[in-house]
Design an enzyme around this catalytic site. Structure first.
Site, PDB file in Angstrom:
ATOM      1  N   HIS A 149       0.032  -8.446  16.275  1.00  0.00           N
ATOM      2  CA  HIS A 149       1.073  -7.483  16.643  1.00  0.00           C
ATOM      3  C   HIS A 149       0.523  -6.064  16.756  1.00  0.00           C
ATOM      4  CE1 HIS A 149       0.600  -7.355  12.364  1.00  0.00           C
ATOM      5  NE2 HIS A 149       1.218  -6.186  12.326  1.00  0.00           N
ATOM      6  N   ASN A 157       0.849  -1.200   0.000  1.00  0.00           N
ATOM      7  CA  ASN A 157       0.000   0.000   0.000  1.00  0.00           C
ATOM      8  C   ASN A 157       0.881   1.245   0.000  1.00  0.00           C
ATOM      9  OD1 ASN A 157      -2.536   1.589   0.526  1.00  0.00           O
ATOM     10  ND2 ASN A 157      -1.316   2.135   2.322  1.00  0.00           N
ATOM     11  N   ASP A 216      -0.840  -6.877   3.468  1.00  0.00           N
ATOM     12  CA  ASP A 216      -1.087  -5.790   4.410  1.00  0.00           C
ATOM     13  C   ASP A 216      -2.124  -4.803   3.853  1.00  0.00           C
ATOM     14  OD1 ASP A 216      -0.116  -4.478   6.907  1.00  0.00           O
ATOM     15  OD2 ASP A 216       0.431  -2.865   5.529  1.00  0.00           O
ATOM     16  N   ASP A 230       1.689   6.545   0.268  1.00  0.00           N
ATOM     17  CA  ASP A 230       0.967   5.486  -0.467  1.00  0.00           C
ATOM     18  C   ASP A 230       1.474   5.372  -1.900  1.00  0.00           C
ATOM     19  OD1 ASP A 230      -0.669   5.302   1.788  1.00  0.00           O
ATOM     20  OD2 ASP A 230      -2.415   4.827   0.552  1.00  0.00           O
ATOM     21  N   GLU A 247      -5.275  -8.933   5.105  1.00  0.00           N
ATOM     22  CA  GLU A 247      -5.610  -8.158   6.294  1.00  0.00           C
ATOM     23  C   GLU A 247      -6.627  -7.105   5.870  1.00  0.00           C
ATOM     24  OE1 GLU A 247      -4.168  -4.843   9.405  1.00  0.00           O
ATOM     25  OE2 GLU A 247      -3.540  -4.852   7.318  1.00  0.00           O
TER      26      GLU A 247
HETATM   27  C1  NOJ Z   1      -1.224  -3.166   9.217  1.00  0.00           C
HETATM   28  C2  NOJ Z   1      -0.111  -3.727  10.051  1.00  0.00           C
HETATM   29  O1  NOJ Z   1      -0.598  -4.852  10.751  1.00  0.00           O
HETATM   30  C3  NOJ Z   1       0.334  -2.630  10.980  1.00  0.00           C
HETATM   31  O2  NOJ Z   1       1.233  -3.103  11.948  1.00  0.00           O
HETATM   32  C4  NOJ Z   1       0.932  -1.512  10.164  1.00  0.00           C
HETATM   33  O3  NOJ Z   1       1.222  -0.412  10.997  1.00  0.00           O
HETATM   34  C5  NOJ Z   1      -0.037  -1.045   9.073  1.00  0.00           C
HETATM   35  N1  NOJ Z   1      -0.704  -2.111   8.395  1.00  0.00           N
HETATM   36  C6  NOJ Z   1       0.688  -0.250   8.039  1.00  0.00           C
HETATM   37  O4  NOJ Z   1       1.512  -1.109   7.288  1.00  0.00           O
END
Ligand code: NOJ
Length: 541
Positions: free
Chosen positions: A309, A103, A201, A171, A243
């Site tokens: 995390h 991203n 991600d 981005d 995600e």
């Molecule tokens: C999701 C990740 O899990 C997170 O740790 C990160 O800060 C953001 N995306 C940006 O990459």
């Protein structure tokens, strides 16, 4: 043929090199250390490792700010160490998936350095720019309270660049075909080095086309099909694990109606309702969340997790539900973050072994692929003195020796938890391995058991409604095999009656304790449950 899909019953273990094991004693975890600990993971029973980003990075967002997609950050070793690691993992039958963070890049990436140099630089359109200050410059932040804007002025050319996350993570412009080609190249590169797929991600943000002054743009779901097609040209059984914390009705866009989008998605919706159920003992919202996320293509799959995390994101709950979870698991302001979540580990939130077991037992029996967070197998705690999500990213506690056995270095790069009941002196792998009743040994047993129940990943399921409140009963069926799982969310023991009509089996064989229940003459199984008790049964005639 469904049972040929490896990801449907994988047990995934997520770890960050930085905090797992320091092999060369410079204070930072690395591939050398991880290689030393592969036998540990093998013994625990996990068959897939998800590695957090390990590429070169200024490390201002735990490595999610990448400055070169084709390398290994020197703090973690070399490309040679990566290949050594892959070789040993393969020898143990362990698959590896890695993060695909496309991203955004770090602002230290050469592409961005070039892009910001001048308006006519060939890399300019690799990022998203506006020549005026967008009216929505401070809308849509992912980290409210910490992040101030989504459009930031770049002094060199006076234009504003878009960043969904922190301002040091601009981005990428995924509408640009050159960027898309480069992303495929990144995928191809790591596949060639042997990875089995990617945890993708920030998926929804990859799909958007941000424009100045426009608050919401349409998402290009077709792009996921493009990625999948390429992935599968290169490696037939490689996967994308997305995600995307989205509403149930939106998920079909990600999986693709024909199962031709991403293969797996984290089930954030169920996760949040699961924590609500743990906090309140009210299980109806969890049951509804499971039903709401039921309909997916047979080749698609949910990934279920307890903690990760990041913060425990409660943004999909109602205000009242969220406050209830805050009250039980994160009552102090310092435990909360981004107006929506809790920055604590599982063990410290739940605080007692019975509920931790209940939560894990439940996770292992949810329809999908379980994902375990490093350290949760021994019940590690958090360090709330650290900023933001760093609280849940402290070094793995291997032993009661200095620096938790994580590193022999005098330099402490990441502080270990050394005070209180979650200190490495109290909570560590070495002690727990020797204790037959430890959480570690319980977890290894449960992972083995989960592996013996592939019906969970492949089968159909139903929730059996029962009278006593706070008890979730799920029944799976696959190829005439039946599994029944019972979870008691309440702090009191309960006697539960299941009829043979409900269980669709005469015998219930307990998979954890050496007992078997044969239905009485009236076709009733009586099931005894302890406070926060859980029972796993296999049916039989
Ligand atoms: C999701 C990740 O899990 C997170 O740790 C990160 O800060 C953001 N995306 C940006 O990459």
């Amino acid at each position: 043929m469904l049972e040929h899909l490896w990801y449907k019953n994988a047990v995934i273990y997520s770890l960050d090199l930085e905090s797992f094991k320091d092999g060369n004693n410079d204070g930072v975890g690395d591939f050398e250390g991880l290689i030393e600990r592969l036998d540990y993971l093998h013994a625990l029973g996990v068959d897939t490792i998800w590695l957090a980003p390990f590429q070169p990075t200024p490390n201002k967002d735990n490595g999610y700010d990448i400055s070169d997609y084709y390398g290994v950050d020197p703090r973690h070793g070399s490309s040679g160490d990566f290949v050594n690691f892959m070789h040993k993992a393969r020898g143990l039958g362990i698959r590896v998936i890695i993060d695909l963070v496309v991203n955004h890049t770090s602002d230290q990436h050469l592409w961005f350095k070039e892009a910001r140099a001048s308006k006519d630089n060939p890399k300019r359109n690799w990022y998203v720019w506006s020549d005026h200050k967008p009216s929505n410059w401070n809308k849509g932040m992912v980290f409210p309270g910490v992040q101030k804007a989504t459009w930031t002025k770049d002094p060199k050319t006076g234009s504003y660049y878009f960043h969904r996350f922190y301002d040091h993570m601009p981005d990428l412009n995924t509408d640009n075909p050159e960027v898309r080609d480069e992303i495929l190249k990144i995928i191809g590169f790591w596949l060639q080095l042997g990875v089995s797929g990617f945890r993708m991600d920030a998926v929804p943000f990859v799909l958007e086309s941000p424009k100045p002054d426009v608050d919401s743009t349409t998402l290009h779901y077709g792009y996921l099909k493009e990625l999948r097609r390429f992935l599968q040209w290169r490696k037939g059984d490689a996967i994308l694990l997305g995600e995307a914390n989205v509403l149930p009705e939106e998920t079909v866009n990600y999986f693709g109606e024909a199962g031709d989008g991403i293969h797996l998605m984290f089930n954030f919706f169920v996760n949040q309702h699961l924590f609500y159920a743990l906090a309140s003992t009210e299980i109806e919202p969890l049951q509804k969340a499971l039903e709401a996320t039921r309909e997916i293509n047979p080749t698609s799959q949910w990934a279920h997790f307890l903690r990760n995390h990041d913060e425990l994101d409660l943004g999909r709950l109602t205000e009242e539900q969220r406050q209830r979870v805050f009250q039980e698991f994160g009552p102090e302001k310092n435990m909360q973050i981004y107006d929506r979540g809790i920055r604590r580990r599982l063990a410290s939130m739940l605080g007692n072994r019975q509920q931790i077991e209940l939560a894990y037992s439940l996770m292992f029996t949810l329809p999908g692929t379980p994902v375990i967070r490093y350290g949760d197998e021994i019940g590690m705690g958090d360090d709330l003195s650290l900023k933001e999500r760093e609280a849940v990213r402290t070094p793995m506690q291997w032993s009661s020796e200095g620096q938790a056995g994580f590193s022999d270095s005098d330099k402490e790069v990441k502080p270990v938890i050394s005070e209180g009941i979650y200190s490495y002196k109290q909570v560590n792998v070495k002690d727990q391995k020797r204790d037959p009743n430890s959480l570690f040994n319980w977890m290894a047993f449960m992972i083995r058991l989960r592996k013996e129940c592939p019906e969970i990943g492949f089968g159909s399921w139903e929730i059996i409604p029962v009278k006593p409140k706070g008890i979730l009963v799920m029944r799976y069926e696959f190829k005439e095999e039946i599994l029944v799982f019972v979870h008691n969310f309440t702090a009191k023991g309960e006697e539960l009656v299941l009829t043979t009509r409900q269980a669709k089996t005469q015998r219930l064989i307990d998979l954890i304790n050496k007992v078997e229940s044969i239905a009485d003459e009236d076709g009733r199984h009586t099931i005894i449950l302890n406070a926060y008790g859980y029972r796993w049964f296999r049916g039989g005639e």
